[in-house]
Scaffold this active site. Structure first.
Site, PDB file in Angstrom:
ATOM      1  CD  GLU A   1     -13.786  11.356  -1.128  1.00 14.31           C
ATOM      2  OE1 GLU A   1     -12.891  12.217  -1.082  1.00 14.31           O
ATOM      3  OE2 GLU A   1     -13.552  10.142  -0.989  1.00 14.31           O
TER       4      GLU A   1
ATOM      5  N   GLY B   1       0.844  -1.203   0.000  1.00 13.12           N
ATOM      6  CA  GLY B   1       0.000   0.000   0.000  1.00 13.12           C
ATOM      7  C   GLY B   1       0.874   1.246   0.000  1.00 13.12           C
ATOM      8  CG  PHE B   2      -0.819   5.182   0.042  1.00  9.73           C
ATOM      9  CD1 PHE B   2      -0.471   5.940  -1.063  1.00  9.73           C
ATOM     10  CD2 PHE B   2      -2.153   4.852   0.212  1.00  9.73           C
ATOM     11  CE1 PHE B   2      -1.426   6.353  -1.977  1.00  9.73           C
ATOM     12  CE2 PHE B   2      -3.120   5.257  -0.689  1.00  9.73           C
ATOM     13  CZ  PHE B   2      -2.756   6.009  -1.785  1.00  9.73           C
TER      14      PHE B   2
END
Lengths: 433, 433
Positions: B171, B13-14
């Site tokens: 969102e 991941g990040f």
């Protein structure tokens, strides 16, 4: 609205969608029913399987394509059967639709020639789900090879067999050749993806059996240049998770090839729904179950039921049935719509359906193809540019599909493949709980 | 190569990917292990769920990102456990990897706060598969409403509940509002998609609880303009296939809302793997299972094990742990890499990890967002342009991801959504056989 002529179309593929679009200005209420909510651009499905395009890029939502067509509604549903005498379609969920005219365009499904147990080990390229599963299989094979315990095991993971050398088989083989030799070139540390063996097996004496012979030879040469081994006159007798058993020519003994990835690009057959329709309407069928239609694409004795696309058996020339390709489906769907419109306007006589053969083309790798256009034969870059141009014209009809070409251009320049994800199949941690 | 320092990174991941990239020039052999073959750009996953982007557009194959980094290899595999005393990682498939330094960046998973049975009816937005399933659910709801037998049934299909009003919830709600009011406007014949009810339920007293109060108010106004009902101080007590039961504020009685589509945008918790790691290393954890780390991100008593990303509990200010967002993960991964590199160069003392907070932003519908950048607050179009710019910079690092922006531009102009496919879940005729 109540008294208008009701047209029901089963299937939103090339035939069904084109029929619906041609009925835009007809004085009729049109209902298009499909199991899926999208039209699939089947000729590009191999690009989903090989990670060049995403599913969303080779499909367009049917509702979206037909949104401005006020006389038409789209329904998500699967036909269970047609009651041809009562003129109605019954869906699996119980929904009943009366029709005045019916267009059946439900297509074909993959045939394993009686060996349905091969499906497990050798998926075919018919649906978006299968294309994604094939992508998964191909990419995972390289991962497994990278971590293999022995050279034999690595070799089996790096051997890919494609059964059937029609257009789909060739396109897949060409794309696989490029993936191994270009796309993944720098990606692994323990294996050389370029050492992958890609074998294209064909029962007949040449690849692209439906094409002129010189193009078959060209195509074989082009795909060979991409590192694909072509085995012709080969009869597959067994497929399982570890490989393929086959017999060459008239040999009585079989050979075995260890291969962890086998893809089926063989024949097609009719669906259970279509077999039932043929029985109920007492229609004649050919060996693969296609329904023999009149010269106006209707079923004998049922002038209100049209068959278009892969399901129709229609002889273009005596003894030469039309092939199951997009062009035949598009023209068949449009013809059925024209007859229905004509009848509504009071016309009685219609010229028989005539297939206008614009030619065939198959893509073999990057910037290379073979094409037979109105009898003229092309190969290499020029054929590929024609392929690109023709597909461009068709696809840009669907909004935003133009992006596919931006993507291709980009990948052409960079050798990259944007959609190389291995998804599905219980890899999802957050579902473990 | 044999004697070089071995760094194993769990998770791409990040945090994990940035750690690997920062080790590019380190005198070490780096092995990045992930269950998936791709890095997922999680902040855009809601766009997959709402049909704007395809999975391939929010993910980049890890191999491809790291292909030129010669000291690094990528492995597809899932860690079973860490034997911290023997310094090795054991994979589920039995593979064993010795390390000299280990970076654990395995992230978090969705928490249903002890009600795991809700998962079935209310999927969360954590993986590509879940995003696709949510897309399927949303689009299918409109299809079902179109064919509903009664107005009540149609209403239940046209009611969408999102539980949790953090950035993801907002969102999603904003995108759903646009789908109903713009994208699908002309697509149906029996229902008005614009009549869909979208309810955003939040347990706390305001949306975007982690943001400054004025931005919460702005965000609520922006999402309300898109037709979303915001219900604050609401406690969900039951979720099933037909709707949500909840309690308002201090009320003792519950209310029921009939809704066929419920999406979970609630909290996260730790994974079983991480709980086991904490036990084996006798590390302290917080309530949600995050591991309390030293000021250099290592586990107490295990200076060779770093924790980065969502799994780390690290107090930025006393009593204020850093949130589980991409920026924290990126900086944590980079910091761990820097310490490892420094140690290899003989350094002993390192400044403690310091999170440099660049701010937060959340997108609410088309061309509208709220942002808190270095303490300055923005909302509306300007915040959205900043969001676009920042994400652009990050994403174009990955080849071909630039296309995402072409796609967005196109969809911004046309209100279309290219990836509106309902796939999976046994809809596939060719698998029926």
């Amino acid at each position: 609205m109540e008294q208008r002529h009701r047209v029901v179309i089963l299937g939103g593929g090339f035939a069904g969608l084109n029929a619906a679009q041609k009925l835009k200005r007809a004085n009729a209420n049109v209902t298009l029913i499909d199991r899926r909510n999208f039209h699939l651009f089947q000729p590009l499905l191999y690009q989903v399987a090989t990670g060049s395009l995403s599913p969303g890029e080779v499909a367009a939502p049917l509702r979206s394509v037909l949104r401005r067509q006020k006389n038409t509604e789209v329904l998500l549903g699967e036909a269970d059967h047609v009651d041809a005498d009562a003129k109605r379609v019954v869906l699996r969920d119980g929904g009943v639709f009366q029709y005045d005219s019916l267009i059946v365009a439900t297509g074909s499904q993959t045939s394993y020639y009686g060996n349905d147990e091969w499906r497990e080990a050798a998926p075919s390229l018919k649906s978006v789900e299968e294309a994604t599963a094939i992508r998964h299989k191909i990419l995972l094979a390289f991962e497994r090879a990278e971590r293999a315990d022995s050279p034999e095991e690595a070799k089996a993971w790096l051997t890919f067999v494609i059964v059937g050398a029609g257009a789909t088989g060739l396109e897949l083989a060409g794309a696989l050749g490029e993936i191994a030799r270009e796309t993944l070139k720098h990606d692994f540390r323990h294996i050389d993806p370029g050492a992958a063996r890609i074998v294209l097996m064909e029962g007949g004496p040449r690849v692209l059996g439906a094409y002129p012979e010189d193009l078959s030879a060209k195509a074989e040469k082009l795909v060979w240049r991409l590192g694909v081994d072509v085995e012709k006159n080969v009869m597959v007798t067994e497929i399982d998770q570890d490989g393929v058993t086959y017999r060459r020519g008239n040999s009585t003994s079989t050979e075995r090839l260890a291969a962890k990835t086998v893809i089926w690009a063989g024949g097609v057959t009719t669906t259970p729904f279509a077999r039932q329709l043929a029985e109920r309407t007492r229609a004649a069928t050919d060996r693969s179950g296609r329904i023999k239609v009149n010269s106006d694409l209707t079923i004998p004795n049922y002038p209100d039921i049209f068959i278009a696309g892969d399901l129709a058996y229609f002889e273009g020339k005596p003894g030469k049935p039309l092939p199951g390709v997009a062009q035949v489906a598009i023209q068949g769907g449009a013809y059925a719509a024209k007859v229905i419109k004509g009848r509504l306007e009071g016309k009685k006589d219609f010229p028989p359906f005539h297939y206008f053969d614009k030619g065939d083309m198959a893509v073999i790798g990057r910037a290379s193809a073979v094409a037979d256009i109105f009898g003229f034969h092309f190969s290499g870059l020029i054929a590929w540019l024609m392929w690109l141009f023709i597909h461009l014209i068709y696809i840009v009809q669907f909004q935003s599909r133009v992006l596919v070409f931006v993507q291709w251009g980009f990948e052409y320049l960079t050798f990259s493949r944007g959609a190389r994800l291995i998804t599905g199949e219980g890899n999802d941690k957050s579902r473990e709980s």
